[in-house]
Design a protein around this motif. Structure first.
Motif, PDB file in Angstrom:
ATOM      1  N   VAL A  91     -31.602  23.477 -71.020  1.00  0.00           N
ATOM      2  CA  VAL A  91     -32.775  23.679 -70.156  1.00  0.00           C
ATOM      3  C   VAL A  91     -34.053  23.139 -70.786  1.00  0.00           C
ATOM      4  CG1 VAL A  91     -31.825  25.676 -68.957  1.00  0.00           C
ATOM      5  CG2 VAL A  91     -33.326  26.033 -70.905  1.00  0.00           C
ATOM      6  N   THR A  92     -34.013  22.820 -72.080  1.00  0.00           N
ATOM      7  CA  THR A  92     -35.185  22.212 -72.704  1.00  0.00           C
ATOM      8  C   THR A  92     -35.037  20.705 -72.834  1.00  0.00           C
ATOM      9  OG1 THR A  92     -34.322  22.617 -74.933  1.00  0.00           O
ATOM     10  CG2 THR A  92     -35.770  24.304 -73.986  1.00  0.00           C
ATOM     11  N   ASP A  93     -34.036  20.146 -72.174  1.00  0.00           N
ATOM     12  CA  ASP A  93     -33.822  18.699 -72.211  1.00  0.00           C
ATOM     13  C   ASP A  93     -35.013  18.000 -71.562  1.00  0.00           C
ATOM     14  OD1 ASP A  93     -33.005  16.082 -71.972  1.00  0.00           O
ATOM     15  OD2 ASP A  93     -31.061  16.555 -71.114  1.00  0.00           O
ATOM     16  N   PRO A  94     -35.684  17.111 -72.295  1.00  0.00           N
ATOM     17  CA  PRO A  94     -36.867  16.455 -71.730  1.00  0.00           C
ATOM     18  C   PRO A  94     -36.550  15.471 -70.614  1.00  0.00           C
ATOM     19  CG  PRO A  94     -36.379  15.565 -73.899  1.00  0.00           C
ATOM     20  CD  PRO A  94     -35.441  16.722 -73.673  1.00  0.00           C
ATOM     21  N   ASN A  95     -35.300  15.057 -70.478  1.00  0.00           N
ATOM     22  CA  ASN A  95     -34.935  14.110 -69.419  1.00  0.00           C
ATOM     23  C   ASN A  95     -34.462  14.785 -68.148  1.00  0.00           C
ATOM     24  OD1 ASN A  95     -35.513  11.916 -71.088  1.00  0.00           O
ATOM     25  ND2 ASN A  95     -33.517  12.098 -72.056  1.00  0.00           N
ATOM     26  N   ALA A  96     -34.369  16.117 -68.163  1.00  0.00           N
ATOM     27  CA  ALA A  96     -33.956  16.846 -66.960  1.00  0.00           C
ATOM     28  C   ALA A  96     -35.124  16.864 -65.976  1.00  0.00           C
ATOM     29  CB  ALA A  96     -33.535  18.261 -67.327  1.00  0.00           C
ATOM     30  N   PRO A  97     -34.864  17.014 -64.696  1.00  0.00           N
ATOM     31  CA  PRO A  97     -35.950  17.048 -63.718  1.00  0.00           C
ATOM     32  C   PRO A  97     -36.903  18.214 -63.973  1.00  0.00           C
ATOM     33  CG  PRO A  97     -33.831  17.501 -62.677  1.00  0.00           C
ATOM     34  CD  PRO A  97     -33.563  17.176 -64.111  1.00  0.00           C
ATOM     35  N   ALA A  98     -38.168  17.990 -63.712  1.00  0.00           N
ATOM     36  CA  ALA A  98     -39.185  19.025 -63.934  1.00  0.00           C
ATOM     37  C   ALA A  98     -39.117  20.066 -62.833  1.00  0.00           C
ATOM     38  CB  ALA A  98     -40.567  18.402 -63.969  1.00  0.00           C
ATOM     39  N   GLY A  99     -39.647  21.231 -63.125  1.00  0.00           N
ATOM     40  CA  GLY A  99     -39.708  22.290 -62.129  1.00  0.00           C
ATOM     41  C   GLY A  99     -39.273  23.607 -62.714  1.00  0.00           C
ATOM     42  N   PRO A 100     -39.613  24.709 -62.037  1.00  0.00           N
ATOM     43  CA  PRO A 100     -39.276  26.018 -62.576  1.00  0.00           C
ATOM     44  C   PRO A 100     -37.783  26.281 -62.616  1.00  0.00           C
ATOM     45  CG  PRO A 100     -40.318  26.221 -60.429  1.00  0.00           C
ATOM     46  CD  PRO A 100     -40.368  24.775 -60.823  1.00  0.00           C
ATOM     47  N   SER A 101     -37.035  25.735 -61.665  1.00  0.00           N
ATOM     48  CA  SER A 101     -35.594  25.956 -61.656  1.00  0.00           C
ATOM     49  C   SER A 101     -34.910  24.636 -61.935  1.00  0.00           C
ATOM     50  CB  SER A 101     -35.134  26.495 -60.311  1.00  0.00           C
ATOM     51  OG  SER A 101     -33.737  26.598 -60.308  1.00  0.00           O
ATOM     52  N   ARG A 102     -34.083  24.594 -62.960  1.00  0.00           N
ATOM     53  CA  ARG A 102     -33.392  23.369 -63.319  1.00  0.00           C
ATOM     54  C   ARG A 102     -31.916  23.461 -62.959  1.00  0.00           C
ATOM     55  NH1 ARG A 102     -35.876  19.955 -67.182  1.00  0.00           N
ATOM     56  NH2 ARG A 102     -38.031  20.514 -67.346  1.00  0.00           N
ATOM     57  N   ARG A 103     -31.590  24.308 -62.024  1.00  0.00           N
ATOM     58  CA  ARG A 103     -30.198  24.431 -61.609  1.00  0.00           C
ATOM     59  C   ARG A 103     -29.829  23.246 -60.738  1.00  0.00           C
ATOM     60  NH1 ARG A 103     -29.226  30.808 -60.378  1.00  0.00           N
ATOM     61  NH2 ARG A 103     -30.087  31.487 -62.330  1.00  0.00           N
ATOM     62  N   PRO A 104     -28.649  22.674 -60.959  1.00  0.00           N
ATOM     63  CA  PRO A 104     -28.237  21.565 -60.098  1.00  0.00           C
ATOM     64  C   PRO A 104     -27.954  22.071 -58.691  1.00  0.00           C
ATOM     65  CG  PRO A 104     -26.502  22.129 -61.657  1.00  0.00           C
ATOM     66  CD  PRO A 104     -27.695  22.982 -61.988  1.00  0.00           C
ATOM     67  N   GLU A 105     -28.185  21.213 -57.729  1.00  0.00           N
ATOM     68  CA  GLU A 105     -27.890  21.561 -56.344  1.00  0.00           C
ATOM     69  C   GLU A 105     -26.385  21.696 -56.193  1.00  0.00           C
ATOM     70  OE1 GLU A 105     -30.022  22.181 -53.833  1.00  0.00           O
ATOM     71  OE2 GLU A 105     -31.584  22.043 -55.349  1.00  0.00           O
ATOM     72  N   PRO A 106     -25.927  22.709 -55.438  1.00  0.00           N
ATOM     73  CA  PRO A 106     -24.478  22.838 -55.246  1.00  0.00           C
ATOM     74  C   PRO A 106     -23.931  21.675 -54.447  1.00  0.00           C
ATOM     75  CG  PRO A 106     -25.682  24.461 -53.933  1.00  0.00           C
ATOM     76  CD  PRO A 106     -26.682  23.729 -54.792  1.00  0.00           C
ATOM     77  N   ALA A 107     -22.726  21.269 -54.796  1.00  0.00           N
ATOM     78  CA  ALA A 107     -22.084  20.158 -54.085  1.00  0.00           C
ATOM     79  C   ALA A 107     -21.714  20.628 -52.685  1.00  0.00           C
ATOM     80  CB  ALA A 107     -20.847  19.719 -54.836  1.00  0.00           C
ATOM     81  N   PRO A 108     -21.880  19.758 -51.697  1.00  0.00           N
ATOM     82  CA  PRO A 108     -21.499  20.161 -50.340  1.00  0.00           C
ATOM     83  C   PRO A 108     -19.997  20.406 -50.260  1.00  0.00           C
ATOM     84  CG  PRO A 108     -22.163  17.847 -50.412  1.00  0.00           C
ATOM     85  CD  PRO A 108     -22.385  18.413 -51.770  1.00  0.00           C
ATOM     86  N   ALA A 109     -19.626  21.408 -49.499  1.00  0.00           N
ATOM     87  CA  ALA A 109     -18.225  21.752 -49.320  1.00  0.00           C
ATOM     88  C   ALA A 109     -17.556  20.664 -48.491  1.00  0.00           C
ATOM     89  CB  ALA A 109     -18.075  23.094 -48.643  1.00  0.00           C
ATOM     90  N   SER A 110     -16.388  20.262 -48.946  1.00  0.00           N
ATOM     91  CA  SER A 110     -15.670  19.224 -48.194  1.00  0.00           C
ATOM     92  C   SER A 110     -14.907  19.892 -47.050  1.00  0.00           C
ATOM     93  CB  SER A 110     -14.718  18.475 -49.113  1.00  0.00           C
ATOM     94  OG  SER A 110     -13.757  19.360 -49.628  1.00  0.00           O
ATOM     95  N   SER A 111     -15.030  19.322 -45.911  1.00  0.00           N
ATOM     96  CA  SER A 111     -14.327  19.875 -44.756  1.00  0.00           C
ATOM     97  C   SER A 111     -13.176  18.923 -44.401  1.00  0.00           C
ATOM     98  CB  SER A 111     -15.268  20.054 -43.570  1.00  0.00           C
ATOM     99  OG  SER A 111     -15.868  18.825 -43.255  1.00  0.00           O
ATOM    100  N   GLY A 112     -12.029  19.347 -44.691  1.00  0.00           N
ATOM    101  CA  GLY A 112     -10.955  18.450 -44.324  1.00  0.00           C
ATOM    102  C   GLY A 112      -9.730  18.656 -45.001  1.00  0.00           C
TER     103      GLY A 112
END
Length: 112
Positions: A91-112
């Protein structure tokens, strides 16, 4: 891996910030001694602070951006460290996106 730790009770958060700050200051004061205990206190204090303070995380990111050797060393040891410590390094990685929450967006569920 969730980047941010679970929300803490405000009193516990305040105690953690106080303890981390004291360890950091004491570590800085005794860092010049021949035995490097001060460096360990600084590391422990920063670990505690970065878990509960966005300001501390930003300060560590700032240092990592400017001290390439430190950043490379942390990246190198991150996979070999316990999960809690590796999370703080991540979470202190300087190359990670800025912002209060550095959680990756969940992957969309595959339907099929």
């Amino acid at each position: 891996m969730a980047d941010d730790p679970a929300p803490r009770h405000p009193v516990r958060r305040a105690i953690n910030i106080a303890v981390g700050s004291v360890l950091l200051v004491v570590g800085i004061i005794i860092a010049p001694t021949p035995i490097p205990i001060g460096l360990f206190l600084i590391a422990i204090g920063l670990f505690i602070l970065t878990r509960d303070s966005e300001r501390a995380r930003e300060a560590v990111r700032w240092v990592r951006r400017r001290v390439g050797a430190l950043d490379r060393g942390l990246r190198k040891v991150e996979p070999r460290l316990p999960r809690g410590i590796a999370r703080v390094i991540h979470v202190t990685d300087p190359n990670a996106p800025a912002g209060p929450s550095r959680r990756p967006e969940p992957a969309p569920a595959s339907s099929g």
